[in-house]
Design a protein around this motif. Sequence first.
Motif, PDB file in Angstrom:
ATOM      1  N   MET A 121       0.757  -1.772   0.122  1.00  0.00           N
ATOM      2  CA  MET A 121       0.245   0.096  -0.297  1.00  0.00           C
ATOM      3  C   MET A 121       0.692   1.458  -0.221  1.00  0.00           C
ATOM      4  SD  MET A 121      -3.005  -0.200   0.387  1.00  0.00           S
ATOM      5  CE  MET A 121      -3.730   1.478   1.090  1.00  0.00           C
ATOM      6  N   GLU A 122       0.285   2.625  -0.144  1.00  0.00           N
ATOM      7  CA  GLU A 122       0.666   3.773  -0.555  1.00  0.00           C
ATOM      8  C   GLU A 122       0.288   4.444   0.224  1.00  0.00           C
ATOM      9  OE1 GLU A 122       3.071   3.254  -4.437  1.00  0.00           O
ATOM     10  OE2 GLU A 122       2.097   5.225  -4.568  1.00  0.00           O
ATOM     11  N   TYR A 123       1.142   5.366   0.697  1.00  0.00           N
ATOM     12  CA  TYR A 123       0.492   6.303   1.747  1.00  0.00           C
ATOM     13  C   TYR A 123       0.771   8.090   1.441  1.00  0.00           C
ATOM     14  CZ  TYR A 123      -1.374   1.984   4.334  1.00  0.00           C
ATOM     15  OH  TYR A 123      -1.908   1.100   4.455  1.00  0.00           O
ATOM     16  N   PHE A 124      -0.153   8.840   1.608  1.00  0.00           N
ATOM     17  CA  PHE A 124       0.744  10.429   1.476  1.00  0.00           C
ATOM     18  C   PHE A 124       1.046  10.391   2.766  1.00  0.00           C
ATOM     19  CE2 PHE A 124      -1.362  11.736  -2.431  1.00  0.00           C
ATOM     20  CZ  PHE A 124       0.037  11.431  -3.575  1.00  0.00           C
ATOM     21  N   VAL A 125       1.892  11.233   3.218  1.00  0.00           N
ATOM     22  CA  VAL A 125       2.163  11.528   4.367  1.00  0.00           C
ATOM     23  C   VAL A 125       2.181  12.919   4.757  1.00  0.00           C
ATOM     24  CG1 VAL A 125       3.543  11.722   6.864  1.00  0.00           C
ATOM     25  CG2 VAL A 125       3.042   9.342   5.302  1.00  0.00           C
ATOM     26  N   ARG A 182      14.416  13.457   9.610  1.00  0.00           N
ATOM     27  CA  ARG A 182      14.429  13.098  11.099  1.00  0.00           C
ATOM     28  C   ARG A 182      12.877  11.784  11.608  1.00  0.00           C
ATOM     29  NH1 ARG A 182      16.454  10.678  15.832  1.00  0.00           N
ATOM     30  NH2 ARG A 182      17.164  12.572  15.980  1.00  0.00           N
ATOM     31  N   LEU A 183      11.780  12.793  10.547  1.00  0.00           N
ATOM     32  CA  LEU A 183      10.470  11.898  10.311  1.00  0.00           C
ATOM     33  C   LEU A 183      10.228  10.682  10.049  1.00  0.00           C
ATOM     34  CD1 LEU A 183       7.169  12.324  10.880  1.00  0.00           C
ATOM     35  CD2 LEU A 183       7.375  13.753   8.332  1.00  0.00           C
ATOM     36  N   MET A 184      10.766  10.442   8.747  1.00  0.00           N
ATOM     37  CA  MET A 184      10.983   9.107   7.520  1.00  0.00           C
ATOM     38  C   MET A 184      11.989   8.190   8.672  1.00  0.00           C
ATOM     39  SD  MET A 184      11.186  10.705   3.666  1.00  0.00           S
ATOM     40  CE  MET A 184      12.916  11.504   3.827  1.00  0.00           C
ATOM     41  N   ASP A 185      12.951   8.882   9.394  1.00  0.00           N
ATOM     42  CA  ASP A 185      13.455   7.637  10.464  1.00  0.00           C
ATOM     43  C   ASP A 185      12.777   7.677  11.360  1.00  0.00           C
ATOM     44  OD1 ASP A 185      16.070   7.803   8.449  1.00  0.00           O
ATOM     45  OD2 ASP A 185      16.805   9.100   9.879  1.00  0.00           O
ATOM     46  N   ASN A 186      12.243   7.899  12.084  1.00  0.00           N
ATOM     47  CA  ASN A 186      11.638   7.618  13.066  1.00  0.00           C
ATOM     48  C   ASN A 186      10.450   6.336  12.625  1.00  0.00           C
ATOM     49  OD1 ASN A 186      12.761   9.240  14.635  1.00  0.00           O
ATOM     50  ND2 ASN A 186      11.635  10.769  14.882  1.00  0.00           N
ATOM     51  N   ILE A 187       9.713   7.054  11.905  1.00  0.00           N
ATOM     52  CA  ILE A 187       8.517   6.128  11.114  1.00  0.00           C
ATOM     53  C   ILE A 187       9.366   5.122  10.177  1.00  0.00           C
ATOM     54  CG2 ILE A 187       7.134   5.296   9.415  1.00  0.00           C
ATOM     55  CD1 ILE A 187       6.701   8.848   8.925  1.00  0.00           C
ATOM     56  N   LYS A 188      10.651   4.603  10.593  1.00  0.00           N
ATOM     57  CA  LYS A 188      11.225   3.393   9.900  1.00  0.00           C
ATOM     58  C   LYS A 188      11.724   3.145  10.645  1.00  0.00           C
ATOM     59  CE  LYS A 188      12.831   5.301   5.621  1.00  0.00           C
ATOM     60  NZ  LYS A 188      14.165   4.924   4.889  1.00  0.00           N
ATOM     61  N   SER A 189      11.327   2.590  12.328  1.00  0.00           N
ATOM     62  CA  SER A 189      12.272   2.664  13.382  1.00  0.00           C
ATOM     63  C   SER A 189      11.302   1.473  13.491  1.00  0.00           C
ATOM     64  CB  SER A 189      12.497   3.200  14.083  1.00  0.00           C
ATOM     65  OG  SER A 189      11.384   4.018  14.813  1.00  0.00           O
ATOM     66  N   GLU A 190       9.809   1.674  13.384  1.00  0.00           N
ATOM     67  CA  GLU A 190       8.744   0.863  13.939  1.00  0.00           C
ATOM     68  C   GLU A 190       7.747   0.467  12.407  1.00  0.00           C
ATOM     69  OE1 GLU A 190       6.189   1.455  16.692  1.00  0.00           O
ATOM     70  OE2 GLU A 190       7.793   2.269  18.267  1.00  0.00           O
ATOM     71  N   LEU A 191       8.292   1.046  10.928  1.00  0.00           N
ATOM     72  CA  LEU A 191       7.308   0.487   9.936  1.00  0.00           C
ATOM     73  C   LEU A 191       8.779   0.054   9.099  1.00  0.00           C
ATOM     74  CD1 LEU A 191       3.942   0.185   9.920  1.00  0.00           C
ATOM     75  CD2 LEU A 191       4.530   2.122   8.471  1.00  0.00           C
ATOM     76  N   GLU A 192       8.251  -1.342   8.091  1.00  0.00           N
ATOM     77  CA  GLU A 192       8.996  -1.983   7.335  1.00  0.00           C
ATOM     78  C   GLU A 192       8.164  -0.843   5.922  1.00  0.00           C
ATOM     79  OE1 GLU A 192      12.699  -4.323   6.113  1.00  0.00           O
ATOM     80  OE2 GLU A 192      11.043  -4.552   7.858  1.00  0.00           O
ATOM     81  N   ASN A 222      -2.625  -2.363   6.659  1.00  0.00           N
ATOM     82  CA  ASN A 222      -3.327  -0.975   6.786  1.00  0.00           C
ATOM     83  C   ASN A 222      -3.389  -0.712   8.173  1.00  0.00           C
ATOM     84  OD1 ASN A 222      -4.472   1.256   6.791  1.00  0.00           O
ATOM     85  ND2 ASN A 222      -5.766   0.158   4.331  1.00  0.00           N
ATOM     86  N   GLU A 223      -3.738  -1.619   9.559  1.00  0.00           N
ATOM     87  CA  GLU A 223      -3.897  -1.246  11.068  1.00  0.00           C
ATOM     88  C   GLU A 223      -2.381  -1.125  11.144  1.00  0.00           C
ATOM     89  OE1 GLU A 223      -4.770  -4.108   9.184  1.00  0.00           O
ATOM     90  OE2 GLU A 223      -6.667  -3.318   8.939  1.00  0.00           O
ATOM     91  N   LYS A 224      -1.305  -1.856  10.719  1.00  0.00           N
ATOM     92  CA  LYS A 224      -0.248  -2.050  11.418  1.00  0.00           C
ATOM     93  C   LYS A 224       0.268  -0.391  10.939  1.00  0.00           C
ATOM     94  CE  LYS A 224       4.189  -3.306  11.968  1.00  0.00           C
ATOM     95  NZ  LYS A 224       5.055  -3.032  13.809  1.00  0.00           N
ATOM     96  N   VAL A 225       0.013   0.219  10.265  1.00  0.00           N
ATOM     97  CA  VAL A 225       0.747   1.443   9.258  1.00  0.00           C
ATOM     98  C   VAL A 225       0.006   2.342  10.141  1.00  0.00           C
ATOM     99  CG1 VAL A 225       0.138   3.044   7.633  1.00  0.00           C
ATOM    100  CG2 VAL A 225       1.212   0.622   6.956  1.00  0.00           C
ATOM    101  N   ALA A 226      -1.599   2.528  10.565  1.00  0.00           N
ATOM    102  CA  ALA A 226      -2.141   3.429  10.970  1.00  0.00           C
ATOM    103  C   ALA A 226      -2.117   3.005  12.689  1.00  0.00           C
ATOM    104  CB  ALA A 226      -3.642   3.126  11.066  1.00  0.00           C
ATOM    105  N   ASP A 227      -1.923   2.374  13.326  1.00  0.00           N
ATOM    106  CA  ASP A 227      -1.139   1.912  14.462  1.00  0.00           C
ATOM    107  C   ASP A 227       0.266   3.083  14.734  1.00  0.00           C
ATOM    108  OD1 ASP A 227       0.086   1.329  17.737  1.00  0.00           O
ATOM    109  OD2 ASP A 227       1.230   0.104  16.300  1.00  0.00           O
ATOM    110  N   VAL A 228       1.235   2.791  13.857  1.00  0.00           N
ATOM    111  CA  VAL A 228       2.914   3.786  13.593  1.00  0.00           C
ATOM    112  C   VAL A 228       2.029   4.886  13.566  1.00  0.00           C
ATOM    113  CG1 VAL A 228       4.579   4.042  12.667  1.00  0.00           C
ATOM    114  CG2 VAL A 228       4.121   1.198  13.509  1.00  0.00           C
ATOM    115  N   LEU A 229       1.538   5.249  12.242  1.00  0.00           N
ATOM    116  CA  LEU A 229       1.414   6.819  11.899  1.00  0.00           C
ATOM    117  C   LEU A 229       1.022   7.338  13.188  1.00  0.00           C
ATOM    118  CD1 LEU A 229       0.770   7.163   8.212  1.00  0.00           C
ATOM    119  CD2 LEU A 229       3.184   6.869   9.180  1.00  0.00           C
TER     120      LEU A 229
END
Lengths: 384, 384
Positions: free
Chosen positions: B1-5, B24-34, B52-59
């Motif tokens: 899936m793709e997302y606009f952030v 920093r923002l992208m690195d932070n997200i990557k730390s919990e999301l492949e 989608n659930e995993k993405v929603a949880d992290v973001l």
Amino acid sequence: MEYFVRYGEIGIKSPKIRHKFEKRLMDNIKSELECEFENNQGRLTLKTEETNEKVADVLSRVFGIVSYSPITQTITDKEKISELIHEIIPKVIDEGKFNPQKDTFAVKCRRVGNHDFSSQEMAGYCGSVVIDITNAKVDLSNPDFTLYVEIRENKTYMFTEKIPGLGGLPVGSQGSVVCLISSGIDSPVASFQMLKRGCKIILLHCDNNPYTKNTIEKVKKQAQRLQRYSVGVKVKLYTINFGQYLEHVIKQAPPRMTCVLCKSGMYQTAAQLAKFNHANAIADGSSIGQVASQTLRNIEATRYKCRMPIFSPLISLDKIEIEAIAKTIGTYETSIIPDGGCSAVPKYPETNAELDVVNNVIDDINQKDVLEEVWNTFTKIDID
Amino acid sequence: MEYFVRYGEIGIKSPKIRHKFEKRLMDNIKSELECEFENNQGRLTLKTEETNEKVADVLSRVFGIVSYSPITQTITDKEKISELIHEIIPKVIDEGKFNPQKDTFAVKCRRVGNHDFSSQEMAGYCGSVVIDITNAKVDLSNPDFTLYVEIRENKTYMFTEKIPGLGGLPVGSQGSVVCLISSGIDSPVASFQMLKRGCKIILLHCDNNPYTKNTIEKVKKQAQRLQRYSVGVKVKLYTINFGQYLEHVIKQAPPRMTCVLCKSGMYQTAAQLAKFNHANAIADGSSIGQVASQTLRNIEATRYKCRMPIFSPLISLDKIEIEAIAKTIGTYETSIIPDGGCSAVPKYPETNAELDVVNNVIDDINQKDVLEEVWNTFTKIDID
């Protein structure tokens, strides 16, 4: 008309403090509204001949009020209670607050004193009266319309809305705070937040003329808006010729240090004014990272020489949150009037100040002596 | 899936700072999301195989995100665009997000690049496709459902919702702050607010054992909750045997001074820990007037000996506002577990401290020496 006026946190204080706070709250309201109060164990009833609009205007600006309700009353007698409901219901239907064809309703009853019925029984009775009049459907958990019935001994009060107030604590219930005000968006909001927690505010505008222009008129307008929320307590506004300190800084210190030294001087100037006014704290509009210079290291270096607490109620707010408050309280429009900004800002202002370096420069430029000269120019501005 | 952030304030900074913050923002997200990112002039597109659930949880836990949207894409060609709309609309109807019988809709189109149509023309075209499929009514000013079409050169992206993020700044984009944490309701919220503006937090619990009990387990749980919002940056937690300082205070100082001296010592202890950790500020959960001891004069007297900035992000918040945040972030439940409070609190704690008096007592009890002994007991606690 009569109104219930509800306060929040004041209620959890000790009886002595509660009494003091209640008095302050009532006095503040009375300062702008011809009215009387009945205080029945913390349930404040406001009685006034003023119009509903006037009452709403004042109560919406008084800190310490959680909510208020226009009330009607009768004696605690089923016949009389039924009569009152027969008056209220057609009125709220007329005002569009209750549409029995579409809306569900509930009756909520509270009771103080000895009666030959329970609160629930009375709620049931009142509900049946409403059904007789309207044939509307009951929904106790999520009603569209609620009739509140409050029985105190032989008096019965009714109301149909709880209008939210500003919350916070009554202005003047706490001490005084000197609030730095710049004419921008953030600082009036910070001052508003200090009023919210009951502080008297003393506004200080460090006028950087000739490096800034036309700020005093803007600040005066912002002070007038803030006065609206300082019901019962006069907002004070001072200016000072800070430009003469800034001129010295520009001549003597490295250019990148201008903003750090400007802010450092402002805090100390605010502390000086605080001492004159028996204030115990300073407040400003700082928000971490909002601009490149609001770094933790800059904040540390600019505050070091000031021995008074500095409150930054916006420290963790986003710009968009600050702007939303500014719009609500009516300072935003004045804040965004273009004034050309400050011409003393260097091309590359320090964003990562080192405490020791800044303290050395402060000594080099004899900051204290220059500030003491500036302190002769405190001027009180009339905001009426 | 793709997302606009989407991020907020980062966008208004200089290109250099913006780049740093985006990273920093992208690195932070990557730390919990492949995941991978495409950064198209500040428009971040997140690509991932995760659910989608995993993405929603992290973001939903990453500071710096204003909103995000799951997107679908096609090439910029009217046929293909129509095909994509034919895929999207039945799906959103199925998911209950759009009810064409009842809901109005709008198409909002943004466009970057050269095309033989305007944004408005494309919006009109897409709208006609939606009408062909659903026969729904258009309402451009206040639609119930919106189809967003974003055209970038030969790529066309569509999304139907903007899911709000936490706002704030990416954690780690600012420096470090030592946050005093007591196990109560306020201090974890204050720590959360510091994370919000991008600070790394170092939690310090001054353990008043034997005057308090079982606080460390509570604080550890609160630290775990805070870690959830410090995505990409490890939260540190320290305790210190503060009870031994308090014992000295109780023995040596007038009883009414206990709480003032306790807080004064805590600030200086926090400053000491800050120095070890290259932090430039302290944060705590103070709120003016919330309890009888949080007066301006007490605050002034307790902070005087601490030369580091003390941020109190809750200084102007009502208890009810603080509790609401605590419930949202999940620290409330732990905070209200009864722990018996602090048995060192005297019957009549000082509420109107005089700075000079407090400073004299501080000298009398050799505060500095006793604190220095306590500082040998800093202990790092593992919060995993």
